[in-house]
Design an enzyme around this catalytic site. Structure first.
Site, PDB file in Angstrom:
ATOM      1  N   ASP A 106       0.556  -1.011   0.079  1.00 37.23           N
ATOM      2  CA  ASP A 106       0.025  -0.161  -0.031  1.00 37.23           C
ATOM      3  C   ASP A 106       1.018   1.593   0.046  1.00 37.23           C
ATOM      4  O   ASP A 106       2.178   0.993   0.395  1.00 37.23           O
ATOM      5  CB  ASP A 106      -0.770  -0.243   1.595  1.00 37.23           C
ATOM      6  N   ASP A 157      -0.620   5.113   1.134  1.00 39.90           N
ATOM      7  CA  ASP A 157      -0.387   6.221   2.207  1.00 39.90           C
ATOM      8  C   ASP A 157      -0.636   5.165   3.526  1.00 39.90           C
ATOM      9  O   ASP A 157      -1.450   4.492   3.398  1.00 39.90           O
ATOM     10  CB  ASP A 157      -1.381   6.510   1.525  1.00 39.90           C
ATOM     11  N   ASP A 188      -1.698  -0.799   6.223  1.00 37.92           N
ATOM     12  CA  ASP A 188      -1.430   0.123   7.386  1.00 37.92           C
ATOM     13  C   ASP A 188      -2.572  -0.103   8.245  1.00 37.92           C
ATOM     14  O   ASP A 188      -3.399  -0.090   8.859  1.00 37.92           O
ATOM     15  CB  ASP A 188      -0.999   1.223   7.353  1.00 37.92           C
TER      16      ASP A 188
END
Length: 229
Positions: A13, A15, A176
């Site tokens: 991922d 961001d 995250d």
């Protein structure tokens, strides 16, 4: 590009995982809601939905608006995000997390791995970010929001498998948020959650992450552990 299925695939991922973009996101979101004379949701609410595509994200942040209002928020956010970038503040407001560059560089040099990205960003937004950080052309597969349903739908990862020739059993999604973990599981990938982003450890564990790590230095050992299972 097609690779032997013996290669393993690591997908990051962006961001909250590679890039600490919360300052850029919050500034753009504040401007977007201001443009419609609406109060901006609190930071915790905004960061909790980072990773979702904008048309999915806005109704969660402004559930009382009509669809036209959500569309206007999406456009206002895109314009504000781009304005911040054009003014040259994008890189300062979206730095790489500590250890990200070194760890990714080590993975990119391994001949048993291919490395990719799966992000809720647009193609334009990702291209600018990669250029700003000197990462253009480094990743074998790059999946963006323009071409896929929002996370946690597995479309991004299934396309990454098709583009690389890897098998789902040899894939790991690193992210995250619970959306990343759920997407990885839906695609048949193993999953590693990281705690330095926007969802807490408990959310990553509840989503079914195979491993949860607290610093980039722990990633390579975590990869070996998930592949041993």
């Amino acid at each position: 590009m097609t690779h032997s299925s013996s290669l393993r695939l690591v997908v990051f991922d962006v961001d909250g995982t590679l890039i600490d973009s919360q300052a850029h996101i919050m500034a753009a979101m504040t401007h977007a809601f201001d443009a419609l004379d609406l109060p901006c949701p609190p930071r915790e609410a905004v960061l909790s939905v980072v990773g979702l595509s904008l048309p999915v994200l806005m109704p969660r942040l402004a559930p009382d608006l009509e669809p036209d209002g959500h569309t206007a928020l999406v456009e206002a956010y895109k314009n504000s995000f781009a304005d911040i970038r054009v003014k040259g503040a994008g890189t300062e407001m979206s730095p790489l997390f500590p250890g990200a560059e070194e760890t990714v560089e080590r993975l990119l040099t391994r001949d048993d791995l291919v490395v990719g990205l799966a992000t809720g960003k647009s193609r334009r937004g990702l291209d600018h970010l990669l250029k700003a950080h000197g990462l253009t052309g480094r990743f074998v597969t790059e999946q963006v929001a323009d071409h896929h349903p929002s996370k946690p739908h597995p479309s991004m990862l299934l396309t990454a498998l098709a583009e690389t020739g890897c098998e789902a059993a040899d894939g790991v999604m690193v992210g995250d948020t619970s959306f990343d973990i759920e997407m990885g599981r839906a695609a048949g990938f193993r999953t590693i959650g990281v705690t330095w982003g926007y969802h807490p450890r408990g959310a990553l564990e509840a989503a079914g992450a195979d491993q949860v790590i607290e610093e980039y230095d722990a990633l390579e050992a975590a990869l070996e552990r998930v592949w041993e299972v």
